[in-house]
Design a protein around this motif. Structure first.
Motif, PDB file in Angstrom:
ATOM      1  N   GLY A  21      20.437 -40.429  28.167  1.00 61.87           N
ATOM      2  CA  GLY A  21      19.404 -41.313  27.652  1.00 61.87           C
ATOM      3  C   GLY A  21      19.762 -42.055  26.388  1.00 61.87           C
ATOM      4  N   ALA A  22      20.951 -41.823  25.864  1.00 62.72           N
ATOM      5  CA  ALA A  22      21.351 -42.449  24.599  1.00 62.72           C
ATOM      6  C   ALA A  22      22.277 -43.637  24.875  1.00 62.72           C
ATOM      7  CB  ALA A  22      21.999 -41.431  23.682  1.00 62.72           C
ATOM      8  N   ASN A  23      22.942 -44.120  23.841  1.00 64.81           N
ATOM      9  CA  ASN A  23      23.827 -45.276  23.968  1.00 64.81           C
ATOM     10  C   ASN A  23      24.700 -45.370  22.714  1.00 64.81           C
ATOM     11  OD1 ASN A  23      22.274 -47.012  21.956  1.00 64.81           O
ATOM     12  ND2 ASN A  23      20.689 -46.691  23.509  1.00 64.81           N
ATOM     13  N   THR A  24      25.474 -46.425  22.612  1.00 69.74           N
ATOM     14  CA  THR A  24      26.402 -46.559  21.482  1.00 69.74           C
ATOM     15  C   THR A  24      25.683 -46.521  20.135  1.00 69.74           C
ATOM     16  OG1 THR A  24      26.264 -48.977  21.662  1.00 69.74           O
ATOM     17  CG2 THR A  24      28.088 -47.913  22.801  1.00 69.74           C
ATOM     18  N   GLY A  25      24.442 -47.007  20.097  1.00 68.47           N
ATOM     19  CA  GLY A  25      23.698 -47.034  18.844  1.00 68.47           C
ATOM     20  C   GLY A  25      23.421 -45.672  18.252  1.00 68.47           C
ATOM     21  N   TYR A  41      35.880 -46.220  18.703  1.00 71.57           N
ATOM     22  CA  TYR A  41      35.153 -46.889  19.774  1.00 71.57           C
ATOM     23  C   TYR A  41      33.927 -46.053  20.155  1.00 71.57           C
ATOM     24  CZ  TYR A  41      39.601 -49.371  20.554  1.00 71.57           C
ATOM     25  OH  TYR A  41      40.756 -50.121  20.420  1.00 71.57           O
ATOM     26  N   ALA A  42      32.915 -46.727  20.696  1.00 75.08           N
ATOM     27  CA  ALA A  42      31.778 -46.055  21.313  1.00 75.08           C
ATOM     28  C   ALA A  42      31.479 -46.786  22.608  1.00 75.08           C
ATOM     29  CB  ALA A  42      30.560 -46.069  20.390  1.00 75.08           C
ATOM     30  N   ILE A  43      31.092 -46.044  23.624  1.00 81.11           N
ATOM     31  CA  ILE A  43      30.921 -46.624  24.948  1.00 81.11           C
ATOM     32  C   ILE A  43      29.543 -46.281  25.505  1.00 81.11           C
ATOM     33  CG2 ILE A  43      31.944 -44.612  26.120  1.00 81.11           C
ATOM     34  CD1 ILE A  43      33.227 -46.552  28.114  1.00 81.11           C
ATOM     35  N   ASP A  44      28.956 -47.243  26.224  1.00 79.94           N
ATOM     36  CA  ASP A  44      27.730 -46.979  26.985  1.00 79.94           C
ATOM     37  C   ASP A  44      28.130 -46.555  28.391  1.00 79.94           C
ATOM     38  OD1 ASP A  44      25.807 -47.598  25.057  1.00 79.94           O
ATOM     39  OD2 ASP A  44      25.748 -49.716  25.587  1.00 79.94           O
ATOM     40  N   LEU A  45      27.770 -45.338  28.768  1.00 80.90           N
ATOM     41  CA  LEU A  45      28.050 -44.882  30.123  1.00 80.90           C
ATOM     42  C   LEU A  45      27.262 -45.716  31.129  1.00 80.90           C
ATOM     43  CD1 LEU A  45      27.955 -41.016  29.546  1.00 80.90           C
ATOM     44  CD2 LEU A  45      29.982 -42.480  29.754  1.00 80.90           C
ATOM     45  N   LEU A  46      27.797 -45.831  32.328  1.00 81.67           N
ATOM     46  CA  LEU A  46      27.137 -46.602  33.378  1.00 81.67           C
ATOM     47  C   LEU A  46      25.716 -46.078  33.591  1.00 81.67           C
ATOM     48  CD1 LEU A  46      27.915 -48.925  35.344  1.00 81.67           C
ATOM     49  CD2 LEU A  46      28.228 -47.155  37.093  1.00 81.67           C
ATOM     50  N   GLY A  47      24.750 -46.989  33.585  1.00 76.83           N
ATOM     51  CA  GLY A  47      23.351 -46.613  33.751  1.00 76.83           C
ATOM     52  C   GLY A  47      22.593 -46.508  32.447  1.00 76.83           C
ATOM     53  N   PHE A  48      23.302 -46.551  31.323  1.00 72.25           N
ATOM     54  CA  PHE A  48      22.671 -46.367  30.016  1.00 72.25           C
ATOM     55  C   PHE A  48      23.006 -47.535  29.076  1.00 72.25           C
ATOM     56  CE2 PHE A  48      23.495 -42.097  31.714  1.00 72.25           C
ATOM     57  CZ  PHE A  48      22.197 -41.596  31.731  1.00 72.25           C
ATOM     58  N   GLY A  49      22.185 -47.663  28.033  1.00 68.23           N
ATOM     59  CA  GLY A  49      22.450 -48.675  27.014  1.00 68.23           C
ATOM     60  C   GLY A  49      22.556 -50.070  27.594  1.00 68.23           C
ATOM     61  N   ARG A  50      23.645 -50.761  27.241  1.00 70.59           N
ATOM     62  CA  ARG A  50      23.853 -52.133  27.710  1.00 70.59           C
ATOM     63  C   ARG A  50      24.706 -52.201  28.966  1.00 70.59           C
ATOM     64  NH1 ARG A  50      26.536 -54.202  22.384  1.00 70.59           N
ATOM     65  NH2 ARG A  50      27.279 -52.050  22.521  1.00 70.59           N
ATOM     66  N   SER A  51      25.129 -51.048  29.499  1.00 76.94           N
ATOM     67  CA  SER A  51      25.937 -51.048  30.720  1.00 76.94           C
ATOM     68  C   SER A  51      25.087 -51.436  31.921  1.00 76.94           C
ATOM     69  CB  SER A  51      26.556 -49.669  30.953  1.00 76.94           C
ATOM     70  OG  SER A  51      27.650 -49.445  30.099  1.00 76.94           O
ATOM     71  N   ASP A  52      25.758 -51.763  33.019  1.00 74.63           N
ATOM     72  CA  ASP A  52      25.041 -52.038  34.260  1.00 74.63           C
ATOM     73  C   ASP A  52      24.232 -50.810  34.669  1.00 74.63           C
ATOM     74  OD1 ASP A  52      26.166 -54.531  34.336  1.00 74.63           O
ATOM     75  OD2 ASP A  52      27.706 -54.021  35.811  1.00 74.63           O
ATOM     76  N   GLN A  53      23.179 -51.046  35.435  1.00 74.85           N
ATOM     77  CA  GLN A  53      22.308 -49.969  35.894  1.00 74.85           C
ATOM     78  C   GLN A  53      22.138 -50.056  37.415  1.00 74.85           C
ATOM     79  OE1 GLN A  53      18.890 -50.910  33.432  1.00 74.85           O
ATOM     80  NE2 GLN A  53      19.485 -49.428  31.885  1.00 74.85           N
ATOM     81  N   PRO A  54      23.217 -49.789  38.157  1.00 73.27           N
ATOM     82  CA  PRO A  54      23.137 -49.919  39.618  1.00 73.27           C
ATOM     83  C   PRO A  54      22.216 -48.871  40.249  1.00 73.27           C
ATOM     84  CG  PRO A  54      25.233 -48.953  38.954  1.00 73.27           C
ATOM     85  CD  PRO A  54      24.557 -49.393  37.703  1.00 73.27           C
ATOM     86  N   ARG A  55      21.818 -49.134  41.471  1.00 77.97           N
ATOM     87  CA  ARG A  55      20.933 -48.259  42.229  1.00 77.97           C
ATOM     88  C   ARG A  55      21.609 -46.915  42.453  1.00 77.97           C
ATOM     89  NH1 ARG A  55      16.468 -49.040  45.452  1.00 77.97           N
ATOM     90  NH2 ARG A  55      16.240 -47.728  47.321  1.00 77.97           N
ATOM     91  N   ALA A  56      20.846 -45.834  42.299  1.00 78.86           N
ATOM     92  CA  ALA A  56      21.389 -44.482  42.473  1.00 78.86           C
ATOM     93  C   ALA A  56      21.464 -44.114  43.951  1.00 78.86           C
ATOM     94  CB  ALA A  56      20.519 -43.473  41.731  1.00 78.86           C
ATOM     95  N   GLU A 198      14.618 -49.369  23.987  1.00 77.42           N
ATOM     96  CA  GLU A 198      14.909 -50.717  24.475  1.00 77.42           C
ATOM     97  C   GLU A 198      15.616 -50.731  25.835  1.00 77.42           C
ATOM     98  OE1 GLU A 198      14.094 -54.547  24.292  1.00 77.42           O
ATOM     99  OE2 GLU A 198      13.515 -53.144  22.708  1.00 77.42           O
ATOM    100  N   PRO A 199      16.658 -49.931  26.058  1.00 72.54           N
ATOM    101  CA  PRO A 199      17.325 -49.973  27.369  1.00 72.54           C
ATOM    102  C   PRO A 199      16.434 -49.508  28.522  1.00 72.54           C
ATOM    103  CG  PRO A 199      18.752 -48.976  25.715  1.00 72.54           C
ATOM    104  CD  PRO A 199      17.395 -49.074  25.103  1.00 72.54           C
ATOM    105  N   THR A 200      15.406 -48.724  28.229  1.00 72.84           N
ATOM    106  CA  THR A 200      14.533 -48.225  29.306  1.00 72.84           C
ATOM    107  C   THR A 200      13.661 -49.324  29.883  1.00 72.84           C
ATOM    108  OG1 THR A 200      12.617 -47.610  27.914  1.00 72.84           O
ATOM    109  CG2 THR A 200      14.410 -46.011  28.103  1.00 72.84           C
ATOM    110  N   ARG A 201      13.596 -50.475  29.222  1.00 69.74           N
ATOM    111  CA  ARG A 201      12.761 -51.576  29.692  1.00 69.74           C
ATOM    112  C   ARG A 201      13.478 -52.436  30.731  1.00 69.74           C
ATOM    113  NH1 ARG A 201      10.688 -54.432  24.304  1.00 69.74           N
ATOM    114  NH2 ARG A 201       9.301 -55.469  25.784  1.00 69.74           N
ATOM    115  N   ARG A 202      14.763 -52.191  30.926  1.00 67.74           N
ATOM    116  CA  ARG A 202      15.525 -52.968  31.900  1.00 67.74           C
ATOM    117  C   ARG A 202      15.151 -52.537  33.324  1.00 67.74           C
ATOM    118  NH1 ARG A 202      21.526 -52.165  30.333  1.00 67.74           N
ATOM    119  NH2 ARG A 202      21.807 -53.597  32.086  1.00 67.74           N
ATOM    120  N   PRO A 203      15.253 -53.440  34.308  1.00 63.72           N
ATOM    121  CA  PRO A 203      14.777 -53.151  35.663  1.00 63.72           C
ATOM    122  C   PRO A 203      15.392 -51.922  36.328  1.00 63.72           C
ATOM    123  CG  PRO A 203      15.217 -55.503  35.405  1.00 63.72           C
ATOM    124  CD  PRO A 203      15.719 -54.844  34.165  1.00 63.72           C
TER     125      PRO A 203
END
Length: 268
Positions: A21-25, A41-56, A198-203
């Motif tokens: 549920g976290a991110n680079t911030g 470096y800090a990275i957003d894992l796929l599905g979190f933060g600013r990374s893509d959020q593909p269908r599970a 903020e990232p939780t508001r993405r579709p």
């Protein structure tokens, strides 16, 4: 992802991997300090933060275009690829919570892909013990085993996982969870709440949540460390409410690759 420091000047790098549920911030105070010693470096894992959020896609579900199976192989490969394609020099992997398990899986993958490995070691900060995994069933109360089949049936339903996510992804709930996680209350402020909200508001934000809560059969940190020939150091909050310090102490005495356990008094 983000980077602070000059990789041309510094020959060592650090990669920070956030928790669920976290991110680079989440590393906003740590990254600048670490960058004084190494390119960080800090990275957003796929599905979190600013990374893509593909269908599970769960393990037994048919493949769909654009869907992914969220899990530690996916995230570990993401981190390993990032090390090879972006960092391109020796790196220390630092993971918090599930990010610790990701770091260990990535360290395995990096070792398999190149010799010598780009990974120079791993630091686990309150590493996730993943008590809901099937392999942990013996450690759970008897009643948990009795409701497990029903629980698995329910949480795989997308409508329910989405509803659970939307209920949890509210600023007031996030703040309450943070107060549990950080008993001292330090830095539990509006900025932290907002960077998690903020990232939780993405579709597609609910998809990684659905994937993660259905990970009943994936890797555990002790199993990944069992044959790891890299130094691992533990940092643990004395009052962590979800990842007991006692388990970290057990790991320290029973797993050969662990070099140290640093306990932060009063921290979660």
């Amino acid at each position: 992802w983000s980077c602070i420091g000059d990789s041309e000047e510094k020959k060592a790098s650090v990669l920070l991997i956030h928790g669920f549920g976290a991110n680079t911030g989440h590393w906003r105070f740590n990254q600048p300090v670490l960058a004084e010693q190494a390119t960080t470096y800090a990275i957003d894992l796929l599905g979190f933060g600013r990374s893509d959020q593909p269908r599970a896609r769960l393990k037994d579900e048919p493949k769909e275009a654009g869907s992914v199976h969220y899990g530690f192989d996916l995230w570990g490969q993401q981190v390993a690829d990032f090390c090879h394609e972006v960092i391109k020099q020796p790196v220390l992997l630092v993971g918090n919570s599930i990010g610790g398990v990701v770091a260990l899986r990535a360290a395995q993958m990096l070792k398999q892909k190149s010799e010598p490995s780009l990974c120079q070691g791993v630091v686990l900060i309150d590493c996730a013990q993943r008590l809901m995994d099937d392999k942990q069933l013996a450690t759970q109360p008897a009643w948990m085993a009795s409701i497990r089949p029903l629980l698995k049936t329910l949480v795989r339903q997308r409508w329910l996982s989405t509803a659970l996510f939307r209920n949890a992804a509210r600023p007031g709930v996030i703040r309450q969870v943070l107060k549990q996680a950080y008993p001292s209350g330090n830095n539990v402020d509006d900025d932290l709440v907002q960077l998690l909200f903020e990232p939780t508001r993405r579709p597609g934000a609910a998809e990684a949540f659905r994937g993660f809560i259905n990970l009943f059969d994936d890797v555990l940190a002790p199993d990944l460390m069992a044959d790891l020939d890299l130094p691992v150091n533990l940092i643990w909050g004395e009052q962590d409410p979800w990842e007991p310090l006692s388990e970290a102490e057990h790991w320290k005495t029973s797993i050969n690759c662990i070099q140290s356990l640093t306990v932060i008094t009063g921290a979660g």
